[in-house]
Design an enzyme around this catalytic site. Sequence first.
Site, short mmCIF file in Angstrom:
data_model
loop_
_atom_site.label_atom_id
_atom_site.label_comp_id
_atom_site.label_asym_id
_atom_site.label_seq_id
_atom_site.Cartn_x
_atom_site.Cartn_y
_atom_site.Cartn_z
N GLN A 1 0.84 -1.19 0.00
CA GLN A 1 0.00 0.00 0.00
C GLN A 1 0.88 1.25 0.00
OE1 GLN A 1 -2.29 1.50 3.50
NE2 GLN A 1 -4.09 0.84 2.33
N TYR B 1 -6.47 10.43 4.27
CA TYR B 1 -5.16 10.83 3.77
C TYR B 1 -5.30 11.60 2.45
CZ TYR B 1 -3.38 7.91 7.51
OH TYR B 1 -3.12 7.37 8.75
N ARG C 1 -8.05 1.68 -2.34
CA ARG C 1 -8.79 1.63 -1.07
C ARG C 1 -9.57 2.92 -0.87
NH1 ARG C 1 -7.19 -0.15 5.13
NH2 ARG C 1 -8.63 -1.89 5.10
N GLY D 1 -8.36 -8.78 9.74
CA GLY D 1 -7.44 -7.83 10.34
C GLY D 1 -7.01 -8.21 11.73
N ARG D 2 -7.75 -7.74 12.73
CA ARG D 2 -7.35 -7.98 14.13
C ARG D 2 -7.20 -9.47 14.43
NH1 ARG D 2 -11.88 -3.85 16.70
NH2 ARG D 2 -11.77 -2.40 14.95
#
Length: 390
Positions: free
Chosen positions: A101, A173, A225, A317-318
């Site tokens: 990424q 971002y 994304r 993810g987690r």
Amino acid sequence: MSYQFLKPYTFENGMTIKNRIVIPPMTEASSLENGAISNDELAYFRLHTGGAGMFIAPVANVTENGKGFEGELSIADDKFLPGLIKLAETLKHNGTKAILQIFHAGRMSNSKILRGNATVSASAVAALRPNAETPKELSEAEIEHIIAAFGEATRRAIQAGFDGIELHGANTYLMQQFFSPHSNRRTDKWGGSVEKRMNFALEIIKTVQKAAEKYATQPFTIGYRISPEEIEEPGIRLADTLKFIDVLAKQPINYLHLSMGYAWRTSLNDKSDSEPIVKKVLQQLNGRLPLISVGLVETPDDAEKLMNAGVDFVAIGRESLREPQWVQKVIAGQEAAIRYTVAESDFEELGINLAFQDFLGLLNADLHIVGSSQSKDEFDKKMGGVEGGV
């Protein structure tokens, strides 16, 4: 049991992914001060790769002034290539595809992180967060320089051996800042209408695609994304995002990655709308791009539920932090052995160093840590960015 998420997938560019499970980009804040990969990071990735079809490495900045936080990876210079080569080699274990990424943080940084330099953005509008600094508005020449930097970053990713890159157009971002009416108040070709606010991202896509065509000697995947909404006023609303997705579906990219802390989340702004955002996005895509969904996916049933809804890839993810062998255990029929809780004493075994713990707040957050008393709501508020790509 035979799960859909264990089936392979072949992108239109010819790249085949061995299964539909993705490790999303989860920042571990463990790179060296100058942005070079660290041995701690390589050790962490070595422990967590090999099962998923794709592993999306944590975000790397494309320019020095694009750095968003300490311990962040950089791909802004050729000097980083030796470390990036090691990263790509490490991730590509047992057939896992390595995706990197890339981003520019824009106003989501500060002058301390930038060593005295000012943050930059589409317009001189501060983010709505404590102690936010007002960024410098980018000039036309500076915009073109950043766009070119994404192309150079793509070239480096190819030379390092990555199988693709993911453009980080989410989580507030710079790419999102140009799309947002809150951070973009421009009246030139880079701002104004929703269509003009797409131009920065579209030019970056065009530039990275040209780099891929020039340098890649085998199929190279480009992902995007996106965050579906903002709560700022003015801010991105679902109608804007669905228009953007319609345009993205026509671009030379290979997948869309929907960034949310909970995969089945509904609108933040329209509480009367009970339809999950992921279903709206799937309807808008209408099969034109494969979709990655992420957010509190823990069990095989959680992943299969998303596949049944029409999602093409499911990001863990987690749960991948707690259980690096998640995919391997599912394949082996050992689902009962999947770990859904951890103790603080497990962190070293899992490659989660102190910098990583501090960055994510793991020591006191309920990452299903045995003995934690923090509520799920408190945890989600604190950890909302983990699977969203921090």
